[in-house]
Design a protein around this motif. Sequence first.
Motif, short mmCIF file in Angstrom:
data_model
loop_
_atom_site.label_atom_id
_atom_site.label_comp_id
_atom_site.label_asym_id
_atom_site.label_seq_id
_atom_site.Cartn_x
_atom_site.Cartn_y
_atom_site.Cartn_z
N TYR A 99 0.83 -1.21 0.00
CA TYR A 99 0.00 0.00 0.00
C TYR A 99 0.87 1.26 0.00
CZ TYR A 99 -3.54 -3.40 1.43
OH TYR A 99 -4.37 -4.50 1.49
N VAL A 100 1.98 1.21 0.71
CA VAL A 100 2.90 2.35 0.75
C VAL A 100 3.48 2.60 -0.64
CG1 VAL A 100 5.10 3.19 1.69
CG2 VAL A 100 3.47 2.03 3.18
N PHE A 101 3.94 1.54 -1.27
CA PHE A 101 4.58 1.70 -2.58
C PHE A 101 3.57 2.13 -3.65
CE2 PHE A 101 7.86 -1.68 -1.11
CZ PHE A 101 8.55 -0.70 -0.42
N ALA A 102 2.35 1.61 -3.57
CA ALA A 102 1.31 2.03 -4.52
C ALA A 102 0.98 3.51 -4.33
CB ALA A 102 0.06 1.18 -4.33
N ALA A 103 0.92 3.93 -3.07
CA ALA A 103 0.63 5.35 -2.79
C ALA A 103 1.76 6.24 -3.31
CB ALA A 103 0.43 5.55 -1.30
N ALA A 104 3.00 5.79 -3.14
CA ALA A 104 4.14 6.57 -3.61
C ALA A 104 4.08 6.78 -5.12
CB ALA A 104 5.44 5.87 -3.22
N GLU A 105 3.72 5.74 -5.84
CA GLU A 105 3.62 5.85 -7.30
C GLU A 105 2.49 6.80 -7.69
OE1 GLU A 105 2.96 2.99 -11.21
OE2 GLU A 105 3.63 2.11 -9.31
N GLN A 106 1.36 6.70 -7.00
CA GLN A 106 0.23 7.59 -7.31
C GLN A 106 0.58 9.05 -7.02
OE1 GLN A 106 -2.62 5.61 -4.76
NE2 GLN A 106 -3.70 4.73 -6.51
N VAL A 107 1.26 9.28 -5.92
CA VAL A 107 1.66 10.65 -5.56
C VAL A 107 2.63 11.20 -6.60
CG1 VAL A 107 2.95 12.02 -3.88
CG2 VAL A 107 1.23 10.39 -3.10
N ALA A 108 3.58 10.37 -7.02
CA ALA A 108 4.55 10.81 -8.02
C ALA A 108 3.86 11.23 -9.32
CB ALA A 108 5.56 9.69 -8.29
N ARG A 109 2.88 10.47 -9.74
CA ARG A 109 2.15 10.81 -10.97
C ARG A 109 1.34 12.10 -10.82
NH1 ARG A 109 2.82 6.67 -14.40
NH2 ARG A 109 3.10 4.56 -13.55
N ALA A 110 0.87 12.35 -9.60
CA ALA A 110 -0.03 13.48 -9.39
C ALA A 110 0.70 14.80 -9.17
CB ALA A 110 -0.94 13.19 -8.19
N LEU A 111 1.89 14.78 -8.60
CA LEU A 111 2.59 16.02 -8.27
C LEU A 111 3.08 16.75 -9.52
CD1 LEU A 111 4.74 15.04 -5.14
CD2 LEU A 111 2.99 16.84 -5.23
N ASP A 112 2.97 18.08 -9.51
CA ASP A 112 3.52 18.89 -10.59
C ASP A 112 4.40 20.01 -10.05
OD1 ASP A 112 1.72 20.61 -9.49
OD2 ASP A 112 0.52 20.91 -11.30
N HIS A 113 4.85 19.86 -8.78
CA HIS A 113 5.68 20.87 -8.14
C HIS A 113 6.49 20.21 -7.04
CE1 HIS A 113 2.06 20.49 -5.67
NE2 HIS A 113 2.81 20.87 -4.66
N TYR A 114 7.45 20.96 -6.48
CA TYR A 114 8.25 20.42 -5.39
C TYR A 114 7.37 20.15 -4.18
CZ TYR A 114 11.31 20.09 -1.34
OH TYR A 114 11.91 19.66 -0.18
N ALA A 115 7.62 19.00 -3.53
CA ALA A 115 6.95 18.68 -2.27
C ALA A 115 7.82 17.69 -1.50
CB ALA A 115 5.57 18.08 -2.52
N VAL A 116 7.60 17.66 -0.20
CA VAL A 116 8.23 16.64 0.64
C VAL A 116 7.26 15.47 0.76
CG1 VAL A 116 9.31 16.13 2.84
CG2 VAL A 116 9.36 18.47 1.96
N ILE A 117 7.71 14.29 0.37
CA ILE A 117 6.89 13.09 0.49
C ILE A 117 7.29 12.41 1.79
CG2 ILE A 117 6.27 10.87 -0.54
CD1 ILE A 117 7.00 12.11 -3.28
N VAL A 118 6.34 12.30 2.72
CA VAL A 118 6.63 11.90 4.09
C VAL A 118 5.95 10.57 4.40
CG1 VAL A 118 6.61 12.63 6.50
CG2 VAL A 118 6.55 14.36 4.69
N THR A 119 6.71 9.60 4.88
CA THR A 119 6.09 8.36 5.35
C THR A 119 5.66 8.56 6.81
OG1 THR A 119 8.28 7.49 5.92
CG2 THR A 119 7.33 6.80 3.82
N LYS A 120 4.34 8.51 7.02
CA LYS A 120 3.76 8.59 8.36
C LYS A 120 3.44 7.18 8.86
CE LYS A 120 2.33 11.56 11.53
NZ LYS A 120 3.32 12.36 12.26
N SER A 121 3.20 6.26 7.92
CA SER A 121 2.97 4.86 8.28
C SER A 121 4.20 4.30 8.98
CB SER A 121 2.69 4.03 7.03
OG SER A 121 1.64 4.57 6.27
N THR A 122 3.99 3.29 9.81
CA THR A 122 5.11 2.60 10.45
C THR A 122 5.73 1.66 9.43
OG1 THR A 122 4.07 2.74 12.62
CG2 THR A 122 5.77 1.06 12.33
N VAL A 123 6.98 1.93 9.07
CA VAL A 123 7.62 1.17 8.00
C VAL A 123 9.01 0.71 8.42
CG1 VAL A 123 6.34 2.32 6.16
CG2 VAL A 123 8.50 3.31 6.94
N PRO A 124 9.45 -0.44 7.93
CA PRO A 124 10.79 -0.93 8.27
C PRO A 124 11.89 -0.04 7.72
CG PRO A 124 9.42 -2.68 7.35
CD PRO A 124 8.70 -1.39 7.11
#
Length: 435
Positions: A99-124
């Motif tokens: 789910y994290v990786f799918a969200a990352a791909e969707q966010v990448a496709r959607a962004l058209d400007h600089y942003a900080v992509i932050v993992t809030k989920s608990t991840v290894p």
Amino acid sequence: MRIAMIGGGYVGLVSGACFAEFGIEVAVVEADRAKLAALQAGRMPIYEPGLESLVASNVAAGRLSFGDDIDAAVAGAEAVFIAVGTPTRRGDGHADLSYVFAAAEQVARALDHYAVIVTKSTVPVGTGRKVAEIVRATRPDLDFDIASNPEFLREGSAIGDFMRPDRVVIGTDSERAREVLRRLYRPLYLIETPIVFTGLETAELIKYAANAFLAMKVTFINEMADLAEAVGADVHDIARGIGLDGRIGRKFLHPGPGFGGSCFPKDTLALVRTAQEHHAPTRLIETVVAVNEARKASMASRIISACGGSVRGKRIAVLGLTFKPETDDMRDAPSLSIVPRLVENGAIVTAYDPEGMEQAKPLLPPSVAYAADALAAARGADALVLITEWNEFRAISPERLRAAMAGDVVVDLRNVWDPVAMRRAGFRYSSIGRP
């Protein structure tokens, strides 16, 4: 300032509402249609004290919105938080990061400007680097930074934990990202909340290390409770005696049937698997996982023994099903180990929980009956078992409980009641780690 929160579950919803309370404009993206419809109608998909009113006030103020359009949500966002689920992966105990990786791909496709992509989920450890790789592969032209901002929210007191935290942990290699997140957390900086800036991997590991250490404290005091019973000591005095030592601390020294919930079971297991992968095994945490599972499984035997060695045909009242009070969360709750075992041994079980019964029904045997309140569950019971320490159970007088029950056996797995008062009321009362 505007941010987007990908995921309207426990972490995303609480975090999004609290950021909105800071004055931030927050767009929460939720893919589950039923959950999204509930949120848009003002109904909370989870039980958390104070959350419904917090969400309602910030939606009314125009700072908090819910939708399923990622493009619209990230438009103008300076930070995009990934707060989707990371359940235990079936078969190997690792965290499921799909789910994290799918969200990352969707966010990448959607962004058209600089942003900080932050993992809030608990991840290894290492997840942030993999997210960065996915974003770069999806959008080589995108200007972005990656950060880890783990949450430390306790179910039942999550809003207070967010608004008045012990600390905020931010992991990133980018000074530009640090500046964005400094501005985001400025309201907490102004009340002198410690903000720990560190590297990406370190932030990811801090979250797991914190939960593993707390799980270890719970398991330790449970083992001390067993020893206290064997030698005639009182585990509550032991907990107080060691907890007053500032090096140890008083929190998480409450004996019980073992830890459950959305964090400790999966995070300890994920930490064990990560450590094994990197050839740095965590023997203490491996033992904590094993001891806790064995403890939950053994609680039914304790109840059966208190009932004279058999529960066949006996009516057992169970008070409390959720893994802790002030939540409706049934994930890895001790009741899921205890109640089925009682049913398998022939018990007729009637249960009551103030918030968790609807969530419990599909997880427990179909023969389990559910009562409207605690005394209704106790009515006619041969024995009563308290599994979750909801405050309303503390207020029940032993005399009223004794008048409702047919039998006289009470097994208190959270040490809610006074042993002297229970025995004076005519109960054969047993608890955890007390003489």
